[in-house]
Design a protein around this motif. Structure first.
Motif, mmCIF file in Angstrom:
data_model
loop_
_atom_site.group_PDB
_atom_site.id
_atom_site.type_symbol
_atom_site.label_atom_id
_atom_site.label_comp_id
_atom_site.label_asym_id
_atom_site.label_seq_id
_atom_site.Cartn_x
_atom_site.Cartn_y
_atom_site.Cartn_z
ATOM 1 N N LEU A 206 4.559 -34.978 -13.717
ATOM 2 C CA LEU A 206 5.824 -34.253 -13.662
ATOM 3 C C LEU A 206 5.774 -33.111 -12.650
ATOM 4 C CD1 LEU A 206 6.576 -34.178 -17.494
ATOM 5 C CD2 LEU A 206 7.895 -35.417 -15.760
ATOM 6 N N GLU A 207 4.638 -32.444 -12.565
ATOM 7 C CA GLU A 207 4.499 -31.341 -11.614
ATOM 8 C C GLU A 207 4.496 -31.822 -10.161
ATOM 9 O OE1 GLU A 207 0.934 -29.491 -12.941
ATOM 10 O OE2 GLU A 207 1.949 -28.224 -14.443
ATOM 11 N N SER A 208 4.153 -33.098 -9.954
ATOM 12 C CA SER A 208 4.090 -33.632 -8.590
ATOM 13 C C SER A 208 5.466 -34.023 -8.041
ATOM 14 C CB SER A 208 3.176 -34.870 -8.553
ATOM 15 O OG SER A 208 3.819 -36.007 -9.111
ATOM 16 N N LEU A 209 6.464 -34.091 -8.910
ATOM 17 C CA LEU A 209 7.763 -34.632 -8.490
ATOM 18 C C LEU A 209 8.424 -33.874 -7.340
ATOM 19 C CD1 LEU A 209 9.238 -35.592 -11.983
ATOM 20 C CD2 LEU A 209 8.311 -37.115 -10.244
ATOM 21 N N PRO A 210 8.406 -32.545 -7.312
ATOM 22 C CA PRO A 210 9.090 -31.854 -6.209
ATOM 23 C C PRO A 210 8.301 -31.816 -4.897
ATOM 24 C CG PRO A 210 8.698 -30.383 -8.091
ATOM 25 C CD PRO A 210 7.904 -31.614 -8.314
ATOM 26 N N LYS A 211 7.036 -32.168 -4.934
ATOM 27 C CA LYS A 211 6.174 -31.976 -3.759
ATOM 28 C C LYS A 211 6.579 -32.891 -2.604
ATOM 29 C CE LYS A 211 2.246 -30.440 -6.551
ATOM 30 N NZ LYS A 211 0.855 -30.710 -6.991
ATOM 31 N N GLY A 212 6.824 -32.266 -1.445
ATOM 32 C CA GLY A 212 7.155 -33.030 -0.247
ATOM 33 C C GLY A 212 8.586 -33.514 -0.186
ATOM 34 N N VAL A 213 9.402 -33.136 -1.152
ATOM 35 C CA VAL A 213 10.803 -33.585 -1.166
ATOM 36 C C VAL A 213 11.597 -32.808 -0.119
ATOM 37 C CG1 VAL A 213 12.912 -33.593 -2.534
ATOM 38 C CG2 VAL A 213 10.767 -34.341 -3.555
ATOM 39 N N GLU A 214 12.434 -33.518 0.629
ATOM 40 C CA GLU A 214 13.175 -32.888 1.726
ATOM 41 C C GLU A 214 14.679 -32.858 1.513
ATOM 42 O OE1 GLU A 214 12.005 -34.824 5.306
ATOM 43 O OE2 GLU A 214 9.924 -34.107 5.202
ATOM 44 N N SER A 215 15.184 -33.455 0.442
ATOM 45 C CA SER A 215 16.626 -33.446 0.202
ATOM 46 C C SER A 215 16.900 -33.611 -1.291
ATOM 47 C CB SER A 215 17.317 -34.577 0.972
ATOM 48 O OG SER A 215 16.957 -35.846 0.435
ATOM 49 N N HIS A 216 18.099 -33.216 -1.662
ATOM 50 C CA HIS A 216 18.514 -33.376 -3.066
ATOM 51 C C HIS A 216 18.526 -34.845 -3.460
ATOM 52 C CE1 HIS A 216 20.610 -33.090 -6.819
ATOM 53 N NE2 HIS A 216 21.661 -33.732 -6.349
ATOM 54 N N GLN A 217 18.984 -35.709 -2.548
ATOM 55 C CA GLN A 217 19.036 -37.136 -2.862
ATOM 56 C C GLN A 217 17.633 -37.689 -3.104
ATOM 57 O OE1 GLN A 217 21.651 -39.602 -0.629
ATOM 58 N NE2 GLN A 217 20.525 -41.488 -1.072
ATOM 59 N N GLU A 218 16.691 -37.316 -2.246
ATOM 60 C CA GLU A 218 15.315 -37.792 -2.419
ATOM 61 C C GLU A 218 14.742 -37.325 -3.759
ATOM 62 O OE1 GLU A 218 10.916 -37.600 -0.214
ATOM 63 O OE2 GLU A 218 12.629 -36.462 0.606
ATOM 64 N N TYR A 219 15.066 -36.103 -4.140
ATOM 65 C CA TYR A 219 14.556 -35.561 -5.396
ATOM 66 C C TYR A 219 15.156 -36.310 -6.584
ATOM 67 C CZ TYR A 219 13.015 -32.019 -8.765
ATOM 68 O OH TYR A 219 12.419 -31.358 -9.817
ATOM 69 N N ALA A 220 16.456 -36.552 -6.543
ATOM 70 C CA ALA A 220 17.109 -37.282 -7.633
ATOM 71 C C ALA A 220 16.545 -38.699 -7.743
ATOM 72 C CB ALA A 220 18.619 -37.332 -7.400
ATOM 73 N N GLU A 221 16.292 -39.339 -6.615
ATOM 74 C CA GLU A 221 15.732 -40.688 -6.619
ATOM 75 C C GLU A 221 14.333 -40.685 -7.227
ATOM 76 O OE1 GLU A 221 15.984 -41.728 -2.512
ATOM 77 O OE2 GLU A 221 18.111 -42.299 -2.620
ATOM 78 N N ARG A 222 13.551 -39.687 -6.868
ATOM 79 C CA ARG A 222 12.184 -39.597 -7.411
ATOM 80 C C ARG A 222 12.209 -39.354 -8.919
ATOM 81 N NH1 ARG A 222 7.666 -36.012 -4.333
ATOM 82 N NH2 ARG A 222 8.162 -37.540 -2.701
ATOM 83 N N LEU A 223 13.125 -38.509 -9.369
ATOM 84 C CA LEU A 223 13.254 -38.260 -10.803
ATOM 85 C C LEU A 223 13.652 -39.530 -11.541
ATOM 86 C CD1 LEU A 223 15.124 -34.824 -10.877
ATOM 87 C CD2 LEU A 223 12.727 -35.236 -11.426
ATOM 88 N N CYS A 224 14.599 -40.267 -10.982
ATOM 89 C CA CYS A 224 15.053 -41.507 -11.613
ATOM 90 C C CYS A 224 13.884 -42.460 -11.821
ATOM 91 C CB CYS A 224 16.142 -42.156 -10.753
ATOM 92 S SG CYS A 224 16.816 -43.685 -11.429
#
Length: 277
Positions: A206-224
């Motif tokens: 869970l802590e790794s999810l935001p690492k290296g994310v460059e956009s809101h869309q990429e973050y939402a996709e990774r969370l999904c």
């Protein structure tokens, strides 16, 4: 906080801090494109092939916005006008799977592969349909075929593992360790495989999810993605309440086009039907 309560002593209460993101908004460009396709379909005098392609393209846009019924109507229109559109059968097969109409789904994916035996995603989607249709042996064959096209794809490895786990959990774990050797640890999705292998904890994942994310869309996709595979992990352990919460979190992202979003809803429908919720 994400909570999942279990009533038995051997199934403790879970309280897990999870990352959140605002749901993805509808893409206005897709909505504008739908309006344009609708005008063309209604106003232009088109050959059947041209009209079929317009229905197909509009159907894809409906699907990307989560408008599944409208998408399915357009895909059906497209295939009636042009029966050799392999990709349309693929989409229809997915929709039949989501409605738990597995026999019809198999027929659709068979049609795809008859038209194009190298259609990678027909193997994925037929394998998933077979998995949910309680035919893990056949599911493994299709999902392994899908993996063979790209052995370094962590998501393909995970789907093979899920199907194998349904048949033989111990052997599936051994096979996962072997398949993981072809993966790049620098690819973020490798963290999902590492979690399933037991190399990292849920907290670390869970802590790794935001690492290296460059956009809101990429973050939402990774969370999904992460929410779905965490749900499947807890489901296998019998932690149904926690699995349900993770599936609902996957749906909250609005990443309509992702496999993980689509099948999160199916998982909840199946769990509700089995009285697991």
């Amino acid at each position: 906080m994400l909570t999942g309560c279990q009533s038995t002593p051997e199934s403790p209460q879970y309280v897990v801090a999870v990352p959140f993101a605002a749901p993805l908004p509808s893409d206005y460009r897709s909505e504008v494109a739908i309006a344009r396709y609708s005008e063309l379909i209604e106003q232009a005098e088109l050959a059947n092939d041209q009209q079929a392609l317009l229905y197909y393209d509009r159907g894809k846009l409906f699907d990307s916005l989560g408008l599944s019924t409208l998408a399915r109507i357009d895909f059906s229109r497209a295939v009636n006008l042009k029966p050799d559109l392999a990709e349309v059968y693929n989409f229809l097969g997915i929709h039949h799977t989501l409605m738990q109409q597995y026999g019809k789904a198999y027929e659709m994916f068979d049609s795809v592969l008859e038209l194009n035996s190298e259609h990678q995603y027909a193997y994925l989607n037929r394998g998933i349909a077979l998995y949910y249709g309680d035919r893990p042996g056949l599911a493994i064959d299709d999902l392994q075929s899908f993996l063979n096209f790209a052995p370094d794809d962590p998501y393909r490895v995970l789907w093979v593992y899920l199907a194998q786990q349904a048949q033989d959990p111990k052997q599936a774990k051994a096979n996962l360790d072997a398949m993981a050797q072809a993966l790049d640890p620098q690819n973020w999705a490798y963290q999902l495989v590492a979690f399933y292998k037991g190399d990292i904890s849920e907290k670390v994942l869970l802590e790794s999810l935001p690492k290296g994310v460059e956009s809101h869309q990429e973050y939402a996709e990774r969370l999904c993605e992460a929410y779905f595979y965490l749900a499947k992990h807890h489901q296998a352990l019998g932690h149904m309440s926690l699995a349900s919460d993770y599936l609902k979190l996957a749906l909250s992202t609005n990443v309509y086009e992702f496999v993980e979003y689509k099948y999160a809803r199916l998982e909840l429908d199946i769990m509700a039907g089995e009285g697991a919720l």
